[in-house]
Design a protein around this motif. Structure first.
Motif, mmCIF file in Angstrom:
data_model
loop_
_atom_site.group_PDB
_atom_site.id
_atom_site.type_symbol
_atom_site.label_atom_id
_atom_site.label_comp_id
_atom_site.label_asym_id
_atom_site.label_seq_id
_atom_site.Cartn_x
_atom_site.Cartn_y
_atom_site.Cartn_z
ATOM 1 N N ARG A 6 13.641 82.890 66.443
ATOM 2 C CA ARG A 6 13.232 81.545 66.012
ATOM 3 C C ARG A 6 11.814 81.230 66.481
ATOM 4 O O ARG A 6 10.983 80.757 65.702
ATOM 5 C CB ARG A 6 14.204 80.486 66.515
ATOM 6 C CG ARG A 6 13.835 79.104 66.011
ATOM 7 C CD ARG A 6 14.847 78.058 66.380
ATOM 8 N NE ARG A 6 14.528 76.804 65.720
ATOM 9 C CZ ARG A 6 15.384 75.816 65.584
ATOM 10 N NH1 ARG A 6 16.618 75.930 66.046
ATOM 11 N NH2 ARG A 6 15.023 74.700 64.969
ATOM 12 N N SER A 7 11.527 81.481 67.739
ATOM 13 C CA SER A 7 10.179 81.222 68.269
ATOM 14 C C SER A 7 9.137 82.059 67.540
ATOM 15 O O SER A 7 8.053 81.571 67.215
ATOM 16 C CB SER A 7 10.123 81.512 69.762
ATOM 17 O OG SER A 7 10.969 80.645 70.465
ATOM 18 N N GLU A 10 8.604 80.498 64.094
ATOM 19 C CA GLU A 10 7.889 79.217 64.201
ATOM 20 C C GLU A 10 6.395 79.438 64.449
ATOM 21 O O GLU A 10 5.549 78.782 63.844
ATOM 22 C CB GLU A 10 8.496 78.366 65.311
ATOM 23 C CG GLU A 10 9.851 77.798 64.936
ATOM 24 C CD GLU A 10 10.563 77.114 66.090
ATOM 25 O OE1 GLU A 10 10.183 77.324 67.265
ATOM 26 O OE2 GLU A 10 11.527 76.367 65.810
ATOM 27 N N LEU A 11 6.069 80.370 65.343
ATOM 28 C CA LEU A 11 4.650 80.645 65.619
ATOM 29 C C LEU A 11 3.962 81.306 64.435
ATOM 30 O O LEU A 11 2.842 80.934 64.065
ATOM 31 C CB LEU A 11 4.514 81.508 66.872
ATOM 32 C CG LEU A 11 4.754 80.777 68.177
ATOM 33 C CD1 LEU A 11 4.891 81.763 69.328
ATOM 34 C CD2 LEU A 11 3.634 79.799 68.446
ATOM 35 N N SER A 13 4.770 81.050 61.361
ATOM 36 C CA SER A 13 4.652 80.002 60.339
ATOM 37 C C SER A 13 3.431 79.132 60.583
ATOM 38 O O SER A 13 2.729 78.750 59.643
ATOM 39 C CB SER A 13 5.907 79.128 60.328
ATOM 40 O OG SER A 13 7.017 79.863 59.912
ATOM 41 N N HIS A 14 3.190 78.820 61.823
ATOM 42 C CA HIS A 14 2.008 78.028 62.175
ATOM 43 C C HIS A 14 0.733 78.745 61.722
ATOM 44 O O HIS A 14 -0.175 78.120 61.173
ATOM 45 C CB HIS A 14 1.982 77.775 63.684
ATOM 46 C CG HIS A 14 0.729 77.137 64.160
ATOM 47 N ND1 HIS A 14 0.436 75.805 63.949
ATOM 48 C CD2 HIS A 14 -0.336 77.656 64.810
ATOM 49 C CE1 HIS A 14 -0.748 75.534 64.462
ATOM 50 N NE2 HIS A 14 -1.235 76.643 64.995
ATOM 51 N N ASP A 19 5.358 75.004 57.131
ATOM 52 C CA ASP A 19 6.144 74.083 57.941
ATOM 53 C C ASP A 19 7.569 74.622 58.075
ATOM 54 O O ASP A 19 8.419 74.383 57.219
ATOM 55 C CB ASP A 19 6.125 72.695 57.298
ATOM 56 C CG ASP A 19 6.730 71.631 58.188
ATOM 57 O OD1 ASP A 19 6.839 71.858 59.405
ATOM 58 O OD2 ASP A 19 7.085 70.566 57.657
ATOM 59 N N PHE A 20 7.823 75.359 59.143
ATOM 60 C CA PHE A 20 9.135 75.956 59.395
ATOM 61 C C PHE A 20 10.061 74.873 59.924
ATOM 62 O O PHE A 20 9.882 74.358 61.015
ATOM 63 C CB PHE A 20 8.997 77.097 60.414
ATOM 64 C CG PHE A 20 10.212 77.966 60.518
ATOM 65 C CD1 PHE A 20 10.417 78.999 59.621
ATOM 66 C CD2 PHE A 20 11.136 77.769 61.534
ATOM 67 C CE1 PHE A 20 11.537 79.819 59.727
ATOM 68 C CE2 PHE A 20 12.248 78.575 61.652
ATOM 69 C CZ PHE A 20 12.452 79.605 60.744
ATOM 70 N N GLU A 21 11.067 74.522 59.125
ATOM 71 C CA GLU A 21 11.942 73.394 59.445
ATOM 72 C C GLU A 21 13.324 73.870 59.873
ATOM 73 O O GLU A 21 13.633 75.057 59.816
ATOM 74 C CB GLU A 21 12.048 72.482 58.221
ATOM 75 C CG GLU A 21 10.710 71.893 57.810
ATOM 76 C CD GLU A 21 10.804 71.039 56.568
ATOM 77 O OE1 GLU A 21 11.819 71.114 55.842
ATOM 78 O OE2 GLU A 21 9.851 70.276 56.332
ATOM 79 N N ASP A 24 15.130 75.986 57.423
ATOM 80 C CA ASP A 24 14.671 77.384 57.417
ATOM 81 C C ASP A 24 15.437 78.177 58.466
ATOM 82 O O ASP A 24 15.927 79.278 58.196
ATOM 83 C CB ASP A 24 13.166 77.466 57.717
ATOM 84 C CG ASP A 24 12.313 76.926 56.604
ATOM 85 O OD1 ASP A 24 12.299 77.530 55.518
ATOM 86 O OD2 ASP A 24 11.647 75.894 56.823
ATOM 87 N N TRP A 25 15.516 77.613 59.675
ATOM 88 C CA TRP A 25 16.195 78.326 60.749
ATOM 89 C C TRP A 25 17.680 78.500 60.439
ATOM 90 O O TRP A 25 18.245 79.563 60.699
ATOM 91 C CB TRP A 25 16.017 77.632 62.101
ATOM 92 C CG TRP A 25 16.826 78.347 63.131
ATOM 93 C CD1 TRP A 25 17.889 77.870 63.825
ATOM 94 C CD2 TRP A 25 16.669 79.720 63.529
ATOM 95 N NE1 TRP A 25 18.399 78.848 64.634
ATOM 96 C CE2 TRP A 25 17.669 80.002 64.466
ATOM 97 C CE3 TRP A 25 15.784 80.732 63.171
ATOM 98 C CZ2 TRP A 25 17.811 81.247 65.074
ATOM 99 C CZ3 TRP A 25 15.922 81.977 63.767
ATOM 100 C CH2 TRP A 25 16.926 82.225 64.705
ATOM 101 N N LEU A 48 7.373 83.472 54.120
ATOM 102 C CA LEU A 48 6.685 82.338 54.743
ATOM 103 C C LEU A 48 5.419 82.120 53.934
ATOM 104 O O LEU A 48 4.427 82.825 54.103
ATOM 105 C CB LEU A 48 6.341 82.630 56.205
ATOM 106 C CG LEU A 48 7.511 82.896 57.149
ATOM 107 C CD1 LEU A 48 7.003 83.284 58.533
ATOM 108 C CD2 LEU A 48 8.426 81.689 57.230
#
Length: 94
Positions: A6-7, A10-11, A13-14, A19-21, A24-25, A48
């Motif tokens: 997940r981390s 998220e990174l 995606s940044h 915008d990982f919401e 998505d997870w 992504l």
């Protein structure tokens, strides 16, 4: 490691301006349970697609362990490729 997925997403995606919401997870969490890195069709692909870049993340579990195989593909700038490689290396050792 699977616990870092997940981390990692998220990174990444940044960096692609996606915008990982939570939804998505939720999608990824369900999908990862059904993967198997020993099977050709056992990998899951999650796109992504952000404003800046678009990449495809493929991953599969090593059944019976917490290890997860991950690849990132797509048209990447040198900077994005370096960032993706760094994230992969960092999260592989945590």
């Amino acid at each position: 490691m699977e616990r870092n997925l997940r981390s990692f997403l998220e990174l990444l995606s940044h960096y692609v301006d996606y915008d990982f919401e939570a939804t998505d997870w939720e999608t990824v969490a369900v999908a990862v349970e059904k993967t198997d890195d020993k099977q050709a069709d056992g990998w899951y692909l999650y796109p992504l697609i952000g404003a800046a870049h678009g990449v495809e993340v493929r991953f599969a579990r090593s059944v019976g362990s917490e290890e997860l195989s991950v690849t990132v593909n797509g048209p990447m700038t040198t900077e994005l490729e370096l960032r993706a490689d760094t994230l992969l290396s960092a999260f592989a050792t945590c």
